[in-house]
Design an enzyme around this catalytic site. Structure first.
Site, PDB file in Angstrom:
ATOM      1  N   GLU A  53      -4.673   2.634  -4.178  1.00  0.00           N
ATOM      2  CA  GLU A  53      -3.236   2.633  -4.016  1.00  0.00           C
ATOM      3  C   GLU A  53      -2.666   1.305  -3.516  1.00  0.00           C
ATOM      4  OE1 GLU A  53      -4.919   4.355  -0.064  1.00  0.00           O
ATOM      5  OE2 GLU A  53      -5.292   4.210  -2.031  1.00  0.00           O
ATOM      6  N   ASP A  93       0.793  -1.175   0.006  1.00  0.00           N
ATOM      7  CA  ASP A  93       0.112  -0.054   0.054  1.00  0.00           C
ATOM      8  C   ASP A  93       0.791   1.275   0.004  1.00  0.00           C
ATOM      9  OD1 ASP A  93      -2.824   0.705   0.520  1.00  0.00           O
ATOM     10  OD2 ASP A  93      -1.610   2.165   1.799  1.00  0.00           O
ATOM     11  N   ILE A  94       0.699   2.200  -0.764  1.00  0.00           N
ATOM     12  CA  ILE A  94       1.354   3.691  -1.021  1.00  0.00           C
ATOM     13  C   ILE A  94       0.917   4.153   0.484  1.00  0.00           C
ATOM     14  CG2 ILE A  94       1.879   5.380  -2.291  1.00  0.00           C
ATOM     15  CD1 ILE A  94       1.045   4.262  -4.695  1.00  0.00           C
ATOM     16  N   ASN A 113      -2.802  12.987  -2.828  1.00  0.00           N
ATOM     17  CA  ASN A 113      -4.100  13.748  -3.757  1.00  0.00           C
ATOM     18  C   ASN A 113      -4.479  14.863  -3.355  1.00  0.00           C
ATOM     19  OD1 ASN A 113      -4.430  11.631  -5.711  1.00  0.00           O
ATOM     20  ND2 ASN A 113      -5.510  10.379  -4.358  1.00  0.00           N
ATOM     21  N   ASP A 155      -2.355  10.278  -9.865  1.00  0.00           N
ATOM     22  CA  ASP A 155      -2.212   9.394 -10.965  1.00  0.00           C
ATOM     23  C   ASP A 155      -1.179   8.933 -11.683  1.00  0.00           C
ATOM     24  OD1 ASP A 155      -4.917   9.072 -10.903  1.00  0.00           O
ATOM     25  OD2 ASP A 155      -5.616  10.428 -12.675  1.00  0.00           O
TER      26      ASP A 155
END
Length: 299
Positions: A221, A178-179, A186, A195
């Site tokens: 993500e 997971d980022i 964002n 993106d």
């Protein structure tokens, strides 16, 4: 959003397809009417037989077949050749009809019909083979698109489910990556920047993909990594994490939290996924930017 694709003839007057189709219908009606009028004027109406009705049915079927061919939207040259060959078959039937009514010599009509029929069938066979290849190519493309995430270019969740079924009877390692703080990325830099981070992730992760290493975007993500048969699993996971952290995302720093589950042959894939999810939660609770191994679950 609901998109409907109608299986109907492209028959707008201004379209080339519509004009060509109308010309074929007009030609068929004209030739059939001409044969009928000539027969009524100079023929013997008592000689109308079953052969005439068979040819009439054949002409009708050929017109219907040509019409159905216009339902296929394609600029491929082989489709045009297919339609031309159908037109030849139509004229072959018209020639047979004229011969059956004795408007022309039957032997002459048979020769004309054969000269039109044989090359038409050869072109149809050739065009059909090309069309099958065209359909297969587009089918494979459609399947590939249905299994690919559009943004990252990685396999999507649907493809992941297929791989999980393959893993069911095998040993392997399942990772959920997971980022870290992606929502903050964002909110701070905008969704376009988010993106871009995901696209860069896709490029980085795709470089690790091999026959025994499967990587997909499982949602948002989050990315899923399957390493079959535990081939250097620990080294692969560390290299993935390092590569992403060192990746170029402009001024945006990206790190990964990774949950890892080791699956034995007798373990279920769903249990391994649960274990990896729990390990990911532990990694986030431990401050993120780390790798955590989950305990083994069995079904």
């Amino acid at each position: 959003m609901n998109f409907k694709i109608h299986d109907k003839l492209i028959h707008e007057v201004e379209s080339p397809e519509g004009l060509l189709y109308r010309m074929i219908i007009i030609y068929t009606c004209f030739m059939t009417a001409l044969i009928a009028i000539l027969f009524l004027v100079i023929g013997d109406t008592t000689k109308i037989n079953f052969y005439f009705f068979i040819n009439s049915c054949t002409v009708t079927v050929m017109v219907w077949f040509i019409r159905k061919s216009f339902n296929i939207f394609s600029r491929d040259i082989h489709l045009l050749a297919f339609r031309v060959s159908l037109f030849f078959l139509l004229n072959s039937s018209l020639a047979s009809m004229a011969g059956g009514l004795n408007l022309i010599d039957r032997d002459t009509a048979s020769v004309i019909a054969a000269l039109l029929y044989v090359p038409a069938m050869l072109v149809i066979i050739h065009s059909f083979n090309k069309f099958i290849a065209y359909v297969n190519h587009n089918y494979k493309s459609a399947v590939s698109l249905s299994l690919t995430d559009e943004l990252t270019g990685l396999p999507n969740r649907r493809h992941l489910n297929v791989k999980l079924r393959e893993l069911e009877s095998r040993a392997g390692t399942i990772c959920i990556a997971d980022i870290d703080h992606f929502k903050k990325i964002n909110d701070t830099y905008g969704h376009e920047a988010g993106d871009k981070v995901l696209r860069n992730m896709g490029l980085r992760l795709s470089s690790f993909v091999k026959d025994e290493i499967f990587i997909s975007r499982s949602g948002g993500e989050e990315f899923a990594i399957i390493i079959f048969d535990n081939t250097n699993a620990e080294d692969v996971i560390r290299n993935i994490k390092t590569s992403v952290s060192d990746g170029c995302n402009g001024s945006i720093g990206v790190t990964l939290s990774i949950g890892v589950a080791i699956k034995q042959k007798e373990d279920s894939s769903s249990a391994a996924i649960t274990s990896a999810d729990n390990a990911l939660y532990q990694a986030k609770s431990a401050g993120r930017d780390c790798i955590m191994y989950g305990q083994r679950y069995r079904r």
